[in-house]
Design an enzyme around this catalytic site. Structure first.
Site, mmCIF file in Angstrom:
data_model
loop_
_atom_site.group_PDB
_atom_site.id
_atom_site.type_symbol
_atom_site.label_atom_id
_atom_site.label_comp_id
_atom_site.label_asym_id
_atom_site.label_seq_id
_atom_site.Cartn_x
_atom_site.Cartn_y
_atom_site.Cartn_z
ATOM 1 N N ASN A 43 -11.626 -5.866 8.735
ATOM 2 C CA ASN A 43 -11.132 -7.281 9.051
ATOM 3 C C ASN A 43 -11.526 -8.075 7.551
ATOM 4 O O ASN A 43 -11.404 -9.202 7.317
ATOM 5 C CB ASN A 43 -10.574 -8.092 9.268
ATOM 6 C CG ASN A 43 -9.099 -8.234 8.855
ATOM 7 O OD1 ASN A 43 -7.940 -8.282 7.948
ATOM 8 N ND2 ASN A 43 -8.518 -9.649 10.411
ATOM 9 N N HIS A 61 -4.729 -15.808 14.068
ATOM 10 C CA HIS A 61 -4.080 -14.427 15.221
ATOM 11 C C HIS A 61 -2.950 -14.547 16.535
ATOM 12 O O HIS A 61 -2.604 -13.629 16.338
ATOM 13 C CB HIS A 61 -5.817 -13.840 15.812
ATOM 14 C CG HIS A 61 -6.849 -13.118 15.067
ATOM 15 N ND1 HIS A 61 -7.382 -13.690 14.108
ATOM 16 C CD2 HIS A 61 -6.255 -11.643 14.773
ATOM 17 C CE1 HIS A 61 -8.014 -13.042 13.874
ATOM 18 N NE2 HIS A 61 -7.505 -11.522 14.060
#
Length: 495
Positions: free
Chosen positions: A318, A349
């Protein structure tokens, strides 16, 4: 999930059409902005229904904040609002509608939009308020010197290429692509002297797109055939814990978490291919004139699977999110930047408790791994044979530590997460604390490149094939230390 895949495949076809018929040499930036935005909003509406209005509301209010607050403090207000709005939506979705659902939901695109809103706010603050000499090299190169129009802002946040799965890109890179200046990069040697300027103004992304689609196909095949047979939840099965030996449990922990990764490989690589198909993502030419289309790539699979330390894994997983965390938090934190960065990552998140358990565990693992690397590694690098043994051992330890850390991220809830950790007697938590007590943790400067190129001996030949030069285009660049890369990339674009 079906809607998501269908929309991404449609976006791929739209990207090819966009590059062919709305190329910057044929169409004005205004038309390209309008079409990219409308297509993006259409895909969002098709995939998420009227929940897609959240994308427009979040972007619109953030733009209004930028206008009325002014460049001195707008980055703070935009950061708090965008992250707060995202968190409220995540709380509503998780605790009111569908706790534990893995299906694609509207908060996913909002996570990317939140990154874009906050990144751009900081870049405008840096470019229009802070003094040039107060900026780091990366901040100086990414600084935005004028306020974007509403159309440019919506296009950046909601374009069809990245609205569903990203990846994050800098505002300067996006505007450069829309205006057709991304192919005018010059190759520079490591000493800073310009080498050859390649006059080709439109390099073809076809080979890069085909390669990435092949990776997507293999990842999807692996996910559909293997992942379901190796569920992460089996790690907390009572019968398995009671009957399996420790080596078997460790091995299953590793393979089950490895099997959980291909769905991310599929989604992120497909998103990268879509951007490339539209002509976005061109990073430059190497000294031989070979094109490279990894400007906004989100992962490097080889480095992930062969990571020999926690940091190397995080650097290649990521990537664009790690860069965002670096730019808005790590570089600007006044104390404990590592801890603050992990906390921000957990908040971004979502609101599942498992996310917080994973990232808090990640803090311990990162600091312990750094302490071991600083105090022990230099004893094992003299002899190639000893270095090979060290690499194999650290690879095994890293893969187990990564798997141990991210189990709560998959299980989501507190009870199953603590069931797993208690079945392991919290062994790696205790080991990490003991390491931090025994070994001194050296202070490192933010952005230090000291450890960025650590890699296993057996992967060096494969890695060398991907290197552009000895300069800042290294594919193993630390996502918390890419000042040189960004500096060289923008030398030809400063004006």
């Amino acid at each position: 999930q079906v809607n998501f895949v269908v929309c991404q495949l449609f976006a791929l076809l739209a990207a090819i059409w966009f590059r062919t018929y709305l190329h910057s040499s044929k169409t004005s930036p205004f038309i390209r902005h309008v079409v990219a935005t409308l297509l993006g909003l259409y895909l969002a509406l098709f995939c998420f229904g009227w929940y897609a209005l959240h994308f427009v509301i979040q972007s619109g209010i953030s733009y209004y904040i930028m206008i009325i607050i002014g460049v001195e403090n707008m980055h703070k207000y935009c950061f708090v609002f965008a992250l707060g709005y995202l968190t409220v939506c995540q709380i509503t979705r998780v605790y009111i509608f569908d706790y534990g659902q893995y299906s694609a939901d509207f908060s996913g695109p909002m996570m990317i939009i939140t990154q874009k809103i906050t990144s751009l706010a900081f870049e405008i603050h840096d470019g229009m308020f802070r003094k040039n000499e107060d900026l780091t090299p990366s901040q100086r190169c990414l600084a935005v010197r004028r306020m974007p129009s509403l159309l440019e802002y919506l296009s950046y946040n909601c374009n069809f290429m990245g609205i569903l799965a990203g990846p994050l890109c800098s505002y300067k890179d996006y505007i450069t692509f829309i205006e057709g200046r991304s192919y005018q990069l010059q190759q520079s040697e490591a000493n800073g002297k310009e080498d050859t300027k390649y006059e080709r103004t439109d390099p073809s992304p076809n080979i890069a797109v085909a390669q990435k689609l092949l990776i997507c196909g293999l990842s999807l095949l692996f996910h559909m055939s293997i992942t379901k047979t190796l569920p992460v939840e089996y790690n907390i099965d009572e019968n398995f814990r009671a009957t399996a030996s420790w080596p078997v449990r460790l091995f299953y922990l590793y393979v089950s978490l490895m099997a959980a990764r291909p769905k991310y490989y599929f989604a992120w690589t497909l998103a990268d291919a879509i951007n490339n198909a539209a002509g976005f993502g061109f990073r430059g030419y190497d000294k031989n004139g070979v094109t490279h289309w990894d400007l906004i790539s989100n992962l490097r699979i080889q480095q992930i699977e062969f990571s020999t330390n926690f940091k190397m894994f995080l650097d290649n997983w990521n990537i664009q999110t790690a860069l965002w965390l670096k730019r808005v938090c790590y570089e600007r934190a006044t104390f404990s930047p590592t801890i603050q960065t992990f906390i921000l990552s957990a908040i971004w998140h979502g609101v599942y408790p498992g996310y917080y358990l994973t990232f808090l565990t990640g803090v311990l693992m990162t600091l312990a791994a750094r302490a071991i690397r600083n105090n022990i590694r230099h004893y094992f690098v003299e002899s190639p044979a000893v270095k090979l043994c060290y690499d194999i051992i650290t690879w095994m330890a890293t893969q187990v530590a990564i798997s141990y850390t991210v189990v709560p991220f998959v299980l989501l809830s507190v009870k199953p997460s603590f069931t797993f950790y208690s079945s392991c007697y919290f062994c790696l938590h205790i080991a990490s604390i003991l390491v931090l007590l025994v070994f001194p943790l050296k202070r490192t400067q933010k952005g230090s490149k000291k450890h960025e190129s650590i890699q296993p001996v057996w992967s060096k030949k494969l890695e060398e094939e991907n290197l552009l030069q000895k300069n800042s285009y290294s594919t193993t660049n630390n996502s918390f230390s890419q000042k040189e890369e960004i500096t060289s990339r923008y030398q030809a674009l400063k004006q």
